[in-house]
Scaffold this active site. Structure first.
Site, PDB file in Angstrom:
ATOM      1  CG  ASP A 178      -0.205   0.045   2.537  1.00 37.19           C
ATOM      2  OD1 ASP A 178       1.046   0.073   2.534  1.00 37.19           O
ATOM      3  OD2 ASP A 178      -0.877   0.057   3.587  1.00 37.19           O
ATOM      4  NE  ARG A 214      18.236  23.405  -3.499  1.00 36.19           N
ATOM      5  CZ  ARG A 214      18.068  22.975  -4.750  1.00 36.19           C
ATOM      6  NH1 ARG A 214      18.510  23.709  -5.749  1.00 36.19           N
ATOM      7  NH2 ARG A 214      17.467  21.836  -5.005  1.00 36.19           N
ATOM      8  CD  GLN A 215      11.393  23.919   0.208  1.00 33.33           C
ATOM      9  OE1 GLN A 215      10.336  24.391   0.633  1.00 33.33           O
ATOM     10  NE2 GLN A 215      11.470  22.744  -0.387  1.00 33.33           N
ATOM     11  CG  ASP A 230      25.321  31.751  -5.758  1.00 33.44           C
ATOM     12  OD1 ASP A 230      26.233  31.551  -4.928  1.00 33.44           O
ATOM     13  OD2 ASP A 230      24.439  30.918  -6.001  1.00 33.44           O
ATOM     14  CE  LYS A 274      22.160  31.494  -8.460  1.00 28.58           C
ATOM     15  NZ  LYS A 274      22.502  30.097  -8.117  1.00 28.58           N
ATOM     16  CG  ASP A 292      27.154  26.565  -6.722  1.00 30.06           C
ATOM     17  OD1 ASP A 292      27.056  26.944  -5.537  1.00 30.06           O
ATOM     18  OD2 ASP A 292      26.310  26.849  -7.599  1.00 30.06           O
ATOM     19  CB  THR A 309      17.663  23.234 -13.180  1.00 26.04           C
ATOM     20  OG1 THR A 309      18.308  24.502 -12.947  1.00 26.04           O
ATOM     21  CG2 THR A 309      16.429  23.128 -12.295  1.00 26.04           C
ATOM     22  N   GLY A 310      20.985  22.797 -13.254  1.00 26.83           N
ATOM     23  CA  GLY A 310      22.171  23.105 -14.074  1.00 26.83           C
ATOM     24  C   GLY A 310      22.105  24.502 -14.670  1.00 26.83           C
ATOM     25  N   GLY A 311      21.014  25.239 -14.376  1.00 18.05           N
ATOM     26  CA  GLY A 311      20.822  26.573 -14.955  1.00 18.05           C
ATOM     27  C   GLY A 311      21.927  27.541 -14.542  1.00 18.05           C
TER      28      GLY A 311
END
Ligand code: R5P
Length: 376
Positions: A83, A147-148, A223, A246, A273, A278-280
């Protein structure tokens, strides 16, 4: 007493149903090899790859040092009912032990979601706690939700990083070991629970040591968040540094306004980094460095690669264009096959450092030389 039975009980204390002072003295070293109890490594399914390597490294260090100790390792303690609910079973007694539970909260290689992995971790921690482990440490090489840690300029977001910390504490952790957490104020959100953060700086310095004082090379922070790390990195390697400005026009989109720094005579850019999502960020910065500053050789090192498809496409495109020469990541997150086959990818194994940290914590030894704090 029958001497054969006596010998068996001495070797396996769990066979004893009534303890005597003499028997206890005979097997005490098995139960209490250190003040926190016997060392136990354990892993949830997604944490298994790194935990198995750590167990291997730890065991071989024991053997090399002439120890007879066989490290206890409980692998893959969680599974799923049909389940969808998570269940954990502990196949051996954990009472009185000093337990270290590994989990990869992000595991794109197995197709389990972050939230499923969190539930497996919480259930595993609770099982260790309820079944009497003396001390329970969560080992999370990648701390999801970090990150949040504050609301952004977007809509009414909660501080989910704090919620995850509260859940871990409620599940029963005594301690957390993590690697390059995104959140600088990590100790604050865990309150009285000790947090040991392993940093990536020294690892990356070693990887890029060949560029020491090379005047054609520049270190770039993508950044403001990465700027402190780049300052320490560039000072250690005697390199010039630059910082990108950034911004995020919308969630998960990155744009680079400008890169501040002196690029005269520079051909190679080293980019550090904490993660690739996303690699953006890296994609936009790579384009900017080539277009505005003539950089043709980009070498990137990140602590965590989340292995998203979008990032793979972007990194592959940069590699195919000849711009991305090296992409250095770690095994904090099990890497997907797609990334593993990217020719410029190098994966740093974190097992040796985790093994050493656990050894020091288990025996109450100082950690300062293993955990840098400078670039936090
Ligand atoms: C941001 O603050 C982080 O340090 C990374 O730069 C960011 O998370 C990378 O995300 P993406 O790859 O999606 O641009």
């Amino acid at each position: 007493m029958n001497s054969k039975l006596d010998e068996a009980k001495r070797r396996d204390p769990s066979q004893i149903d009534f303890e005597t002072p003499e028997q206890f003295a005979a097997h005490a070293s098995q139960l209490h090899t250190c003040p926190h109890g016997r060392l136990l490594l354990a892993s949830c399914r997604s944490g298994s790859a790194l935990a198995s390597k750590v167990a291997e490294v730890y065991q071989s260090q024991l053997n090399q040092a002439g120890s007879q100790e066989e490290l206890a390792f409980l692998d893959q303690i969680d599974y799923q009912f049909s389940d969808g609910e998570t269940c954990v079973r502990l196949e051996q007694d954990v009472s009185g032990q000093d337990a270290y539970l590994f989990q990869a909260l992000q595991d794109p290689s197995a197709g389990r979601s972050v939230d499923q992995n969190i539930m497996a971790l919480l259930t595993g921690l609770r099982a260790l706690r309820e079944w009497g482990a003396n001390r329970v440490t969560a080992v999370l090489p990648y701390l999801a939700y970090a990150r949040q840690d504050k609301p952004t300029q977007f809509k009414r977001e909660p501080t989910s990083a704090k919620l995850l910390a509260d859940l871990l504490i409620s599940a029963g952790i005594d301690r957390l070991i993590t690697f390059e957490p995104h959140i600088a104020a990590i100790h604050g959100i865990f309150g009285q629970i000790p947090v040991n953060s392993i940093r990536s700086l020294q690892i990356f310095e070693e990887r890029f040591a060949r560029y020491q004082a090379d005047s054609q090379v520049i270190a770039v922070a993508p950044d403001a968040g990465a700027s402190k790390m780049i300052i320490y990195f560039s000072r250690a390697l005697e390199l010039n540094s630059a910082i990108a400005s950034k911004f995020r026009p919308e969630p998960e989109k990155a744009a680079i306004a400008e890169v501040i720094g002196d690029f005269k005579g520079k051909q190679t850019a080293l980019l550090l980094d904490d993660m690739i999502g996303t690699g953006g960020t890296i994609y936009s910065l790579a384009q900017k460095l080539r277009a505005d500053h003539g950089i043709e050789d980009l070498q990137v090192a990140v602590a965590h690669n989340l292995c998203l498809d979008e990032a793979h496409q972007r990194m592959n495109e940069l590699y195919q264009e000849g711009l991305l020469r090296r992409l250095i990541v770690t095994n904090s997150i099990p890497q997907t096959q797609a990334f593993r086959t990217l020719p410029c990818l190098e994966i740093i194994d974190l097992a040796p450092i985790f093994s050493r940290i656990i050894n020091r914590i288990h025996y109450n030894r100082p950690l300062a030389d293993l955990l840098q704090t400078g670039a936090a």
